[in-house]
Design an enzyme around this catalytic site. Sequence first.
Site, PDB file in Angstrom:
ATOM      1  N   LYS A  54       0.841  -1.205   0.000  1.00 35.35           N
ATOM      2  CA  LYS A  54       0.000   0.000   0.000  1.00 35.35           C
ATOM      3  C   LYS A  54       0.875   1.254   0.000  1.00 35.35           C
ATOM      4  O   LYS A  54       0.644   2.197  -0.765  1.00 35.35           O
ATOM      5  CB  LYS A  54      -0.942  -0.017   1.214  1.00 35.35           C
ATOM      6  CG  LYS A  54      -2.067  -1.043   1.068  1.00 35.35           C
ATOM      7  CD  LYS A  54      -2.881  -1.288   2.332  1.00 35.35           C
ATOM      8  CE  LYS A  54      -3.898  -2.408   2.078  1.00 35.35           C
ATOM      9  NZ  LYS A  54      -4.719  -2.767   3.238  1.00 35.35           N
ATOM     10  N   GLN A  98      -4.552  -1.612   9.447  1.00 37.71           N
ATOM     11  CA  GLN A  98      -4.558  -2.951   8.852  1.00 37.71           C
ATOM     12  C   GLN A  98      -5.159  -3.963   9.826  1.00 37.71           C
ATOM     13  O   GLN A  98      -4.783  -4.028  10.991  1.00 37.71           O
ATOM     14  CB  GLN A  98      -3.125  -3.353   8.459  1.00 37.71           C
ATOM     15  CG  GLN A  98      -3.045  -4.630   7.647  1.00 37.71           C
ATOM     16  CD  GLN A  98      -3.686  -4.519   6.257  1.00 37.71           C
ATOM     17  OE1 GLN A  98      -3.694  -3.457   5.654  1.00 37.71           O
ATOM     18  NE2 GLN A  98      -4.229  -5.610   5.754  1.00 37.71           N
ATOM     19  N   ASP A 121     -10.873   3.103   4.083  1.00 36.09           N
ATOM     20  CA  ASP A 121     -11.197   1.681   4.002  1.00 36.09           C
ATOM     21  C   ASP A 121     -12.716   1.458   3.907  1.00 36.09           C
ATOM     22  O   ASP A 121     -13.169   0.369   3.561  1.00 36.09           O
ATOM     23  CB  ASP A 121     -10.725   0.974   5.293  1.00 36.09           C
ATOM     24  CG  ASP A 121      -9.568   0.026   5.046  1.00 36.09           C
ATOM     25  OD1 ASP A 121      -9.420  -0.451   3.906  1.00 36.09           O
ATOM     26  OD2 ASP A 121      -8.823  -0.230   6.006  1.00 36.09           O
TER      27      ASP A 121
HETATM   28  N1  GUN Z   1      -7.191  -6.879   6.102  1.00 39.25           N
HETATM   29  C1  GUN Z   1      -7.578  -7.610   5.020  1.00 39.25           C
HETATM   30  N2  GUN Z   1      -8.109  -6.804   4.087  1.00 39.25           N
HETATM   31  C2  GUN Z   1      -8.055  -5.548   4.575  1.00 39.25           C
HETATM   32  C3  GUN Z   1      -8.456  -4.283   4.055  1.00 39.25           C
HETATM   33  O1  GUN Z   1      -8.991  -4.141   2.947  1.00 39.25           O
HETATM   34  N3  GUN Z   1      -8.217  -3.224   4.881  1.00 39.25           N
HETATM   35  C4  GUN Z   1      -7.651  -3.358   6.098  1.00 39.25           C
HETATM   36  N4  GUN Z   1      -7.473  -2.266   6.820  1.00 39.25           N
HETATM   37  N5  GUN Z   1      -7.283  -4.511   6.606  1.00 39.25           N
HETATM   38  C5  GUN Z   1      -7.490  -5.594   5.840  1.00 39.25           C
END
Ligand code: GUN
Length: 295
Positions: A54, A98, A121
């Site tokens: 990311k 995350q 998100d």
């Molecule tokens: N863990 C697995 N997929 C995601 C996501 O799209 N965003 C976040 N913050 N954590 C995740």
Amino acid sequence: MSATIISGTETAKAIREELKQEVADLLEKHQIVPGLVTFLVGENPASQSYVAAKNKTAHALGIHSEQVTLPEDTTEAAILELVAKYNQDAKIHGILVQLPLPKHINETKVLYAIDPAKDVDGFHPVNVGKMVLGEQCYLPCTPHGILELLVRSGVQTSGAEVVVLGRSNIVGKPIANLMLQKRPGGNATVTLCHTRTRDMAVHTRRADIIIAAVGVPKLVTADMVKDGVVIIDVGVNRIGMSESGKAILAGDVDFESVKEKASFITPVPGGVGPMTITMLMKNTVQAAKQAAGLN
Ligand code: GUN
């Protein structure tokens, strides 16, 4: 006949080019640099690689990004304090924590603490509620990426029988909801299967489109699908390690056998994964524009 492979890598690349231009225009015309902060708590290897990807993508697009890396034993209070700090930081337009978080931390509490205007998100209940109502909001990144893949591949969703496998808050519930809405990539008849579904194959065999998001490697096999099915495989399962130490991945669908019956299929890796990251970037750019009153 073998299926057309829907390349998330290629589609994501095209969207990233559009975003790169948008970021350059924001800087030139408005002196705005979109800013993203990512939180990584603990040492989950999958989370480490997602967060690294990311930040790398943000950097490549000209988005400012900061990573907050915290040890496994970080307290909930410490995380909440940092989230509050970034809520107030004008350079930061998007906050991403995350998941999963370590067990002693209440995930819901942390997600609720993020300013909904910075919730790129799309996990804050304000944004989830707006999404369900079909209002303008940040769409959660993976479902958003799936819609883009379907639309850009020309898959007819209107009137289609869609079967979603998995009821997670991150993928299953939101994609099922979005695909039944009146919107591009939507207007489908949606069935959601989960761990208590009596006979999953009964549902998958009549599906025009299957969205698999269960986290079980190769769960969906050729005998469970009809000819011409469209497969979106969200699974990222680590099934081993190569000699060079790289994780070997498999999706939730048995790609090799199912691709012989499907009309379209996404691979793992290179399918939904690159789209998820790209939609996070799209949401971050949207957040920066909104903060400046530009949309
Ligand atoms: N863990 C697995 N997929 C995601 C996501 O799209 N965003 C976040 N913050 N954590 C995740």
